[in-house]
Design a protein around this motif. Structure first.
Motif, PDB file in Angstrom:
ATOM      1  N   PRO A  14       3.412  52.948 -80.523  1.00  0.00           N
ATOM      2  CA  PRO A  14       2.761  51.968 -79.450  1.00  0.00           C
ATOM      3  C   PRO A  14       3.392  50.702 -79.713  1.00  0.00           C
ATOM      4  O   PRO A  14       3.751  50.278 -80.743  1.00  0.00           O
ATOM      5  N   ASN A  15       3.553  50.474 -78.549  1.00  0.00           N
ATOM      6  CA  ASN A  15       4.076  49.070 -78.395  1.00  0.00           C
ATOM      7  C   ASN A  15       3.552  48.012 -77.057  1.00  0.00           C
ATOM      8  O   ASN A  15       3.317  48.475 -76.141  1.00  0.00           O
ATOM      9  N   LEU A  16       3.203  46.926 -77.373  1.00  0.00           N
ATOM     10  CA  LEU A  16       2.880  46.234 -76.396  1.00  0.00           C
ATOM     11  C   LEU A  16       3.519  44.694 -76.949  1.00  0.00           C
ATOM     12  O   LEU A  16       3.024  44.178 -77.718  1.00  0.00           O
ATOM     13  N   ASN A  17       4.512  44.206 -76.106  1.00  0.00           N
ATOM     14  CA  ASN A  17       5.156  43.095 -76.300  1.00  0.00           C
ATOM     15  C   ASN A  17       5.685  42.859 -77.799  1.00  0.00           C
ATOM     16  O   ASN A  17       5.594  41.864 -78.366  1.00  0.00           O
ATOM     17  N   GLY A  18       6.149  44.029 -78.265  1.00  0.00           N
ATOM     18  CA  GLY A  18       6.530  44.179 -79.868  1.00  0.00           C
ATOM     19  C   GLY A  18       8.309  43.636 -79.681  1.00  0.00           C
ATOM     20  O   GLY A  18       8.944  44.137 -80.719  1.00  0.00           O
ATOM     21  N   GLY A  19       8.668  43.131 -78.683  1.00  0.00           N
ATOM     22  CA  GLY A  19      10.263  43.168 -78.589  1.00  0.00           C
ATOM     23  C   GLY A  19      10.894  42.339 -79.731  1.00  0.00           C
ATOM     24  O   GLY A  19      11.870  42.678 -80.011  1.00  0.00           O
ATOM     25  N   LYS A  20      10.209  41.463 -80.180  1.00  0.00           N
ATOM     26  CA  LYS A  20      10.656  40.633 -81.560  1.00  0.00           C
ATOM     27  C   LYS A  20      11.445  41.775 -82.535  1.00  0.00           C
ATOM     28  O   LYS A  20      12.454  41.357 -83.234  1.00  0.00           O
ATOM     29  N   TYR A  21      10.509  42.837 -82.786  1.00  0.00           N
ATOM     30  CA  TYR A  21      10.879  43.712 -83.763  1.00  0.00           C
ATOM     31  C   TYR A  21      11.145  45.260 -83.668  1.00  0.00           C
ATOM     32  O   TYR A  21      11.655  45.973 -84.233  1.00  0.00           O
ATOM     33  N   ILE A  40       8.074  59.660 -79.475  1.00  0.00           N
ATOM     34  CA  ILE A  40       7.318  59.387 -78.427  1.00  0.00           C
ATOM     35  C   ILE A  40       6.826  57.815 -78.495  1.00  0.00           C
ATOM     36  O   ILE A  40       6.444  57.596 -79.526  1.00  0.00           O
ATOM     37  N   LEU A  41       7.210  57.235 -77.542  1.00  0.00           N
ATOM     38  CA  LEU A  41       7.078  55.719 -77.382  1.00  0.00           C
ATOM     39  C   LEU A  41       6.124  55.207 -76.231  1.00  0.00           C
ATOM     40  O   LEU A  41       6.332  56.078 -75.185  1.00  0.00           O
ATOM     41  N   ILE A  42       4.978  54.758 -76.352  1.00  0.00           N
ATOM     42  CA  ILE A  42       3.915  54.460 -75.439  1.00  0.00           C
ATOM     43  C   ILE A  42       3.929  52.836 -75.328  1.00  0.00           C
ATOM     44  O   ILE A  42       3.632  52.446 -76.288  1.00  0.00           O
ATOM     45  N   ASP A  43       4.179  52.455 -74.239  1.00  0.00           N
ATOM     46  CA  ASP A  43       4.346  51.074 -74.046  1.00  0.00           C
ATOM     47  C   ASP A  43       3.350  50.342 -72.801  1.00  0.00           C
ATOM     48  O   ASP A  43       3.144  51.263 -72.163  1.00  0.00           O
ATOM     49  N   GLY A  44       2.548  49.614 -73.469  1.00  0.00           N
ATOM     50  CA  GLY A  44       1.264  49.146 -72.656  1.00  0.00           C
ATOM     51  C   GLY A  44       1.827  48.171 -71.345  1.00  0.00           C
ATOM     52  O   GLY A  44       1.024  47.018 -71.282  1.00  0.00           O
ATOM     53  N   ILE A  45       2.981  48.333 -70.769  1.00  0.00           N
ATOM     54  CA  ILE A  45       3.613  47.507 -69.857  1.00  0.00           C
ATOM     55  C   ILE A  45       3.725  45.956 -70.370  1.00  0.00           C
ATOM     56  O   ILE A  45       3.302  44.998 -70.025  1.00  0.00           O
ATOM     57  N   SER A  46       4.637  45.991 -71.258  1.00  0.00           N
ATOM     58  CA  SER A  46       5.159  44.804 -71.940  1.00  0.00           C
ATOM     59  C   SER A  46       5.761  43.664 -71.017  1.00  0.00           C
ATOM     60  O   SER A  46       6.454  44.256 -69.970  1.00  0.00           O
ATOM     61  N   PHE A  64       8.558  58.962 -72.980  1.00  0.00           N
ATOM     62  CA  PHE A  64       8.106  57.572 -72.917  1.00  0.00           C
ATOM     63  C   PHE A  64       7.223  57.311 -71.742  1.00  0.00           C
ATOM     64  O   PHE A  64       7.313  57.939 -70.671  1.00  0.00           O
ATOM     65  N   ILE A  65       6.208  56.549 -72.140  1.00  0.00           N
ATOM     66  CA  ILE A  65       5.259  56.441 -71.275  1.00  0.00           C
ATOM     67  C   ILE A  65       4.985  54.704 -71.035  1.00  0.00           C
ATOM     68  O   ILE A  65       4.856  54.035 -72.244  1.00  0.00           O
ATOM     69  N   SER A  66       4.856  54.203 -70.017  1.00  0.00           N
ATOM     70  CA  SER A  66       4.867  52.935 -69.672  1.00  0.00           C
ATOM     71  C   SER A  66       3.641  52.699 -68.755  1.00  0.00           C
ATOM     72  O   SER A  66       3.624  52.773 -67.354  1.00  0.00           O
ATOM     73  N   GLU A  67       2.536  52.263 -69.454  1.00  0.00           N
ATOM     74  CA  GLU A  67       1.385  52.206 -68.474  1.00  0.00           C
ATOM     75  C   GLU A  67       0.401  51.476 -69.328  1.00  0.00           C
ATOM     76  O   GLU A  67       0.397  51.384 -70.387  1.00  0.00           O
ATOM     77  N   LYS A  68      -0.626  50.776 -68.467  1.00  0.00           N
ATOM     78  CA  LYS A  68      -1.603  50.079 -69.252  1.00  0.00           C
ATOM     79  C   LYS A  68      -2.534  50.833 -69.830  1.00  0.00           C
ATOM     80  O   LYS A  68      -2.985  52.112 -69.324  1.00  0.00           O
ATOM     81  N   GLU A  70      -5.912  50.771 -72.952  1.00  0.00           N
ATOM     82  CA  GLU A  70      -7.215  50.071 -73.572  1.00  0.00           C
ATOM     83  C   GLU A  70      -6.865  49.304 -74.687  1.00  0.00           C
ATOM     84  O   GLU A  70      -7.536  48.334 -74.909  1.00  0.00           O
ATOM     85  N   SER A  71      -6.077  49.946 -75.623  1.00  0.00           N
ATOM     86  CA  SER A  71      -5.812  49.225 -76.707  1.00  0.00           C
ATOM     87  C   SER A  71      -4.643  49.755 -77.494  1.00  0.00           C
ATOM     88  O   SER A  71      -4.143  51.144 -76.860  1.00  0.00           O
ATOM     89  N   MET A  72      -4.276  49.331 -78.859  1.00  0.00           N
ATOM     90  CA  MET A  72      -3.211  50.072 -79.468  1.00  0.00           C
ATOM     91  C   MET A  72      -3.556  51.566 -79.806  1.00  0.00           C
ATOM     92  O   MET A  72      -2.851  52.341 -79.837  1.00  0.00           O
ATOM     93  N   TYR A  73      -5.072  51.683 -80.133  1.00  0.00           N
ATOM     94  CA  TYR A  73      -5.474  52.933 -80.529  1.00  0.00           C
ATOM     95  C   TYR A  73      -5.589  54.109 -79.436  1.00  0.00           C
ATOM     96  O   TYR A  73      -5.291  55.058 -79.653  1.00  0.00           O
ATOM     97  N   HIS A  74      -5.998  53.371 -78.190  1.00  0.00           N
ATOM     98  CA  HIS A  74      -5.654  53.947 -77.094  1.00  0.00           C
ATOM     99  C   HIS A  74      -4.316  54.708 -76.821  1.00  0.00           C
ATOM    100  O   HIS A  74      -4.059  55.888 -76.394  1.00  0.00           O
ATOM    101  N   ALA A  75      -3.063  53.808 -77.057  1.00  0.00           N
ATOM    102  CA  ALA A  75      -1.993  54.137 -76.886  1.00  0.00           C
ATOM    103  C   ALA A  75      -1.500  55.438 -77.912  1.00  0.00           C
ATOM    104  O   ALA A  75      -0.632  56.220 -77.392  1.00  0.00           O
TER     105      ALA A  75
END
Length: 118
Positions: A14-21, A40-46, A64-68, A70-75
């Protein structure tokens, strides 16, 4: 490409604005010694540089899924629901996998008769 004489591994990130790492995380996944896994990479629209990093490695990402979400656990749940592996590894976008992680996981499951992965 699973040989079915060993468990197939799905790696969910899961990823949300984790670009630093994120790039180091992706490299730790795609540089595994055992290449028989799906990523499988799930991005919460970073809104950071995650999209650019993901685009650089998109050919190494099976789903790869990029969509809003509810949380990291949802992703993570979304990723698990898409996974086709017998074994699932969850790694956050700011963590690293040892280069032998998939190989070691497969060995544990394959060589332990009390674990049913089929």
């Amino acid at each position: 490409m699973n040989k079915k004489n060993q468990p197939y591994v799905s790696i969910v990130t899961p990823n949300l604005n984790g670009g630093k790492y994120l790039e180091k995380t992706i490299l730790s996944i795609i540089n595994q010694t055992n290449k028989d896994f799906e990523f499988i990479l799930i991005d919460g629209i970073s809104t950071d540089n995650s999209k650019n990093i993901i685009e650089q490695y998109i050919e190494n990402i099976d789903i790869f899924i990029s969509e809003k979400d509810e949380s990291m656990y949802h992703a993570i749940h979304k990723g698990i629901m898409k996974a086709s592996g017998d074994v699932i590894i969850w790694i956050n976008s700011d963590d690293l996998l040892d280069n032998n992680a998939v190989e070691n996981v497969v060995k544990v499951f394959k060589n332990n008769s009390s674990v049913n992965w089929i």
